[in-house]
Design a protein around this motif. Structure first.
Motif, PDB file in Angstrom:
ATOM      1  N   ARG A  60       0.603  -1.440   0.083  1.00 20.88           N
ATOM      2  CA  ARG A  60       0.157   0.440  -0.276  1.00 20.88           C
ATOM      3  C   ARG A  60       0.574   1.670  -0.097  1.00 20.88           C
ATOM      4  O   ARG A  60       2.090   1.086   0.546  1.00 20.88           O
ATOM      5  CB  ARG A  60      -0.773  -0.450   1.624  1.00 20.88           C
ATOM      6  N   GLY A  61       0.192   1.791  -0.808  1.00 23.50           N
ATOM      7  CA  GLY A  61       1.071   4.034  -0.920  1.00 23.50           C
ATOM      8  C   GLY A  61       2.947   3.889  -1.761  1.00 23.50           C
ATOM      9  O   GLY A  61       3.051   4.369  -2.221  1.00 23.50           O
ATOM     10  N   ARG A  62       2.942   2.627  -1.932  1.00 18.20           N
ATOM     11  CA  ARG A  62       4.375   1.795  -2.588  1.00 18.20           C
ATOM     12  C   ARG A  62       3.303   1.522  -4.183  1.00 18.20           C
ATOM     13  O   ARG A  62       4.940   1.964  -5.460  1.00 18.20           O
ATOM     14  CB  ARG A  62       5.347   1.600  -2.013  1.00 18.20           C
ATOM     15  N   ILE A  63       2.374   1.194  -4.638  1.00 19.35           N
ATOM     16  CA  ILE A  63       2.827   0.790  -6.150  1.00 19.35           C
ATOM     17  C   ILE A  63       1.389   2.401  -6.681  1.00 19.35           C
ATOM     18  O   ILE A  63       0.664   2.894  -5.715  1.00 19.35           O
ATOM     19  CB  ILE A  63       1.764   0.033  -5.948  1.00 19.35           C
ATOM     20  N   VAL A  64       1.668   3.004  -7.423  1.00 16.74           N
ATOM     21  CA  VAL A  64       1.309   4.457  -8.067  1.00 16.74           C
ATOM     22  C   VAL A  64       0.711   4.426  -9.230  1.00 16.74           C
ATOM     23  O   VAL A  64       1.647   4.748 -10.179  1.00 16.74           O
ATOM     24  CB  VAL A  64       1.694   5.569  -7.663  1.00 16.74           C
ATOM     25  N   GLY A  65      -0.788   3.966  -9.000  1.00 10.67           N
ATOM     26  CA  GLY A  65      -0.776   3.769 -11.301  1.00 10.67           C
ATOM     27  C   GLY A  65      -0.457   2.360 -11.192  1.00 10.67           C
ATOM     28  O   GLY A  65      -0.586   1.390 -10.565  1.00 10.67           O
ATOM     29  N   ASP A  66       1.099   2.629 -12.433  1.00 11.32           N
ATOM     30  CA  ASP A  66       1.813   1.315 -12.724  1.00 11.32           C
ATOM     31  C   ASP A  66       2.485   1.594 -12.426  1.00 11.32           C
ATOM     32  O   ASP A  66       3.736   0.081 -12.813  1.00 11.32           O
ATOM     33  CB  ASP A  66       1.199   1.323 -14.240  1.00 11.32           C
ATOM     34  N   SER A  67       2.822   1.825 -11.925  1.00  5.74           N
ATOM     35  CA  SER A  67       4.354   2.088 -10.695  1.00  5.74           C
ATOM     36  C   SER A  67       4.356   1.498 -10.192  1.00  5.74           C
ATOM     37  O   SER A  67       3.832   1.666  -8.967  1.00  5.74           O
ATOM     38  CB  SER A  67       4.705   3.153 -11.627  1.00  5.74           C
ATOM     39  N   VAL A  68       6.126   1.759  -9.118  1.00  5.90           N
ATOM     40  CA  VAL A  68       6.556   1.481  -7.797  1.00  5.90           C
ATOM     41  C   VAL A  68       7.232   2.640  -7.332  1.00  5.90           C
ATOM     42  O   VAL A  68       7.476   3.275  -8.178  1.00  5.90           O
ATOM     43  CB  VAL A  68       7.129   0.279  -7.927  1.00  5.90           C
TER      44      VAL A  68
ATOM     45  N   HIS B 203      11.544  -0.143  -8.149  1.00  7.31           N
ATOM     46  CA  HIS B 203      11.969   1.019  -8.000  1.00  7.31           C
ATOM     47  C   HIS B 203      13.309   0.658  -8.025  1.00  7.31           C
ATOM     48  O   HIS B 203      13.724   1.881  -8.726  1.00  7.31           O
ATOM     49  CB  HIS B 203      12.004   1.496  -6.562  1.00  7.31           C
ATOM     50  N   LEU B 204      14.442   0.626  -8.499  1.00  8.74           N
ATOM     51  CA  LEU B 204      15.344   0.810  -8.740  1.00  8.74           C
ATOM     52  C   LEU B 204      15.567   0.303 -10.180  1.00  8.74           C
ATOM     53  O   LEU B 204      16.036   0.727 -10.979  1.00  8.74           O
ATOM     54  CB  LEU B 204      16.408  -0.650  -8.098  1.00  8.74           C
ATOM     55  N   GLY B 205      15.224  -0.521 -10.587  1.00 12.72           N
ATOM     56  CA  GLY B 205      14.689  -0.640 -11.836  1.00 12.72           C
ATOM     57  C   GLY B 205      14.697   0.605 -12.920  1.00 12.72           C
ATOM     58  O   GLY B 205      14.320   0.644 -13.784  1.00 12.72           O
ATOM     59  N   ARG B 206      13.814   0.829 -11.907  1.00 16.79           N
ATOM     60  CA  ARG B 206      12.752   2.267 -12.746  1.00 16.79           C
ATOM     61  C   ARG B 206      13.414   3.160 -12.624  1.00 16.79           C
ATOM     62  O   ARG B 206      13.913   3.942 -13.259  1.00 16.79           O
ATOM     63  CB  ARG B 206      11.118   2.726 -11.858  1.00 16.79           C
ATOM     64  N   VAL B 207      14.068   3.754 -11.427  1.00 16.44           N
ATOM     65  CA  VAL B 207      15.437   4.901 -11.508  1.00 16.44           C
ATOM     66  C   VAL B 207      16.362   4.508 -12.845  1.00 16.44           C
ATOM     67  O   VAL B 207      16.825   5.732 -13.168  1.00 16.44           O
ATOM     68  CB  VAL B 207      15.446   4.820 -10.444  1.00 16.44           C
ATOM     69  N   ARG B 208      16.661   3.067 -13.076  1.00 17.96           N
ATOM     70  CA  ARG B 208      18.244   3.068 -13.093  1.00 17.96           C
ATOM     71  C   ARG B 208      17.607   3.062 -14.731  1.00 17.96           C
ATOM     72  O   ARG B 208      18.696   2.461 -15.945  1.00 17.96           O
ATOM     73  CB  ARG B 208      18.561   1.761 -12.643  1.00 17.96           C
TER      74      ARG B 208
ATOM     75  N   ALA C  30       4.258  -6.822 -13.433  1.00 17.16           N
ATOM     76  CA  ALA C  30       5.064  -6.710 -11.630  1.00 17.16           C
ATOM     77  C   ALA C  30       3.521  -6.654 -10.714  1.00 17.16           C
ATOM     78  O   ALA C  30       3.254  -6.683  -9.923  1.00 17.16           O
ATOM     79  CB  ALA C  30       6.063  -6.365 -11.568  1.00 17.16           C
ATOM     80  N   VAL C  31       3.445  -4.869 -11.382  1.00 17.70           N
ATOM     81  CA  VAL C  31       2.275  -4.330 -10.524  1.00 17.70           C
ATOM     82  C   VAL C  31       1.322  -5.134 -10.479  1.00 17.70           C
ATOM     83  O   VAL C  31       0.524  -5.497  -9.719  1.00 17.70           O
ATOM     84  CB  VAL C  31       1.907  -3.185 -10.937  1.00 17.70           C
ATOM     85  N   GLN C  32       0.395  -5.850 -11.926  1.00 14.06           N
ATOM     86  CA  GLN C  32      -0.729  -6.892 -11.795  1.00 14.06           C
ATOM     87  C   GLN C  32      -0.426  -7.527 -10.668  1.00 14.06           C
ATOM     88  O   GLN C  32      -1.435  -8.317  -9.740  1.00 14.06           O
ATOM     89  CB  GLN C  32      -0.479  -6.766 -12.966  1.00 14.06           C
ATOM     90  N   GLN C  33       1.030  -8.382 -10.783  1.00 19.68           N
ATOM     91  CA  GLN C  33       0.796  -9.657  -9.751  1.00 19.68           C
ATOM     92  C   GLN C  33       0.494  -9.460  -8.821  1.00 19.68           C
ATOM     93  O   GLN C  33       0.372 -10.132  -7.125  1.00 19.68           O
ATOM     94  CB  GLN C  33       3.144  -9.812 -10.103  1.00 19.68           C
TER      95      GLN C  33
END
Ligand code: F6R
Length: 369
Positions: free
Chosen positions: A25-33, A174-179, A190-193
């Protein structure tokens, strides 16, 4: 308050769907983390990290091993997992581009705290995955990513373990997205999972009745083996640890591929072996390898309890018992697979008339080195 359950451990196993939902909770924002505590470290710092070392003890170290697969896959950063009490004695190579992630339910485990202090002295970035608000380890670390499993009372860790895996997966995303290592599709998948996970976890909790029956005829068992491959390997280690801790039964977890390099000599007539079978849909190659492992041990007399995803019929001819779990992505499987193993340890402990919540010689938080 045990909330009507026979033990805190039973209550806490049952609370895992909520523990996971609360950690996400609070760490998934829309389709992102997004984990605000990592954002606070600064994206440049996160982009500069070239190595991650996860440090933890016991169950938390197995969560760390599972998390390591996900972080490497999603963030493409090499990850090592080390036991806290071994970490500093090897004179680890640490630079200002290293991130040390500690994993601790209590946040007070002295071995882990000393390892974190050592890492801080060496100037690395420290992140704490912890279940206890304002404990010492998260206070000492650069960033605290709390698991929100709620207080865990039973000595044997259950809901903290699955919440730790969840938090480490979120860190990987989070790291994968930022990088820039993670495609929008992989992130959305992954968000769906994660969104489907609490409900699937409920189905895993519902294996209780089947497992109780199984434990019933196994009450005299003196040794149990657990086999897994990839993320199923640390899950097998965790299943074995639970059984040692609360049922005082000798148990060992093995990487399935390691069998023929020695452990298969242990297989004798009637030896119970739990096998964590990877999904035939998402991991067909690993699945077929594990099915051959099952054939090999069955031919030598093992009593095979296969934990499979629903619809997997390939194992049916070779398994004595089959426990079915909902479909999920390969990386997420151990989060579900460990639940029947937790129930198994609890039911064997109960069948032996032991104190499930307070096993001999153990304390909830180990505050000495
Ligand atoms: C297993 C168990 C222990 C702890 C270990 C680390 O059920 O409870 O193996 O996981 O002592 O404890 P924390 O997570 O508090 O650092």
């Amino acid at each position: 308050d045990k909330g009507g359950w026979s033990s805190f451990m039973a209550k806490e196993i049952n609370e895992q769907p909520e523990a996971i939902a609360n950690t996400v909770r609070g760490r998934i924002v829309g389709d992102s983390v997004e984990i605000p505590e990592l954002t606070a470290l600064g994206d440049d710092r996160l982009r500069g990290i070239d190595r991650i070392i996860i440090i933890a003890c016991g169950t938390a170290s197995y969560a760390g091993q599972i998390g390591a697969y996900a972080i490497e896959q999603w963030a493409r950063i090499p990850v090592d997992v080390q036991l806290s009490h071994e970490f500093r004695y090897r004179d680890p190579v640490l630079t200002d581009r290293t991130m040390v992630i500690s994993v601790s339910q209590s946040g007070e485990t002295m071995d882990t705290l000393m390892a974190v202090k050592y890492a801080i002295e060496k100037g690395v970035t420290t992140v704490s995955v912890c279940n206890t608000q304002s404990a010492t380890i998260p206070r000492e670390s650069d960033a605290a990513v709390y698991t929100h499993a709620g207080p865990e009372v039973a000595v044997a860790s259950t809901k903290a373990f699955t919440a730790q895996i969840t938090a480490l997966f979120l860190i990987g995303l989070h790291l994968g997205r930022v990088r820039g290592e993670l495609s929008a599709e992989a992130l959305a998948e992954a968000v769906q999972q994660f969104e489907e996970l609490p409900e699937k976890m409920r189905a895993a909790v519902d294996t209780h009745a089947e497992i109780t029956q199984l434990a019933h005829w196994m009450a005299d068992t003196r040794s149990v083996l657990f086999l897994g491959r990839h993320v199923g390997f640390p899950a097998a280690l965790e299943g074995a640890l639970k059984l040692k801790e609360i049922a005082y039964i000798h148990a060992e977890g093995f990487a399935a591929g390691e069998l023929k390099h020695g452990p298969i000599a242990l297989i004798d007539h009637g030896q119970p072996v739990f096998v964590l079978v990877p999904s035939p849909r998402t991991a067909p190659l690993m699945h077929s390898k594990v099915v051959s492992n099952i054939q090999e041990i069955r031919a030598r007399g093992a009593r095979v309890i296969a934990i499979v995803e629903v619809g997997d019929t390939a194992v049916l001819p070779y398994a004595d018992e089959v426990i079915r779990l909902p479909l999920t992505d390969a990386l997420f499987e151990p989060i579900l697979q460990v639940v029947p193993l937790q129930w198994f340890a609890l039911e064997l402990s109960t069948a032996k008339g032991l104190d499930v919540d307070q096993p001999r010689n153990l304390a909830k938080s180990v505050t000495v080195e």
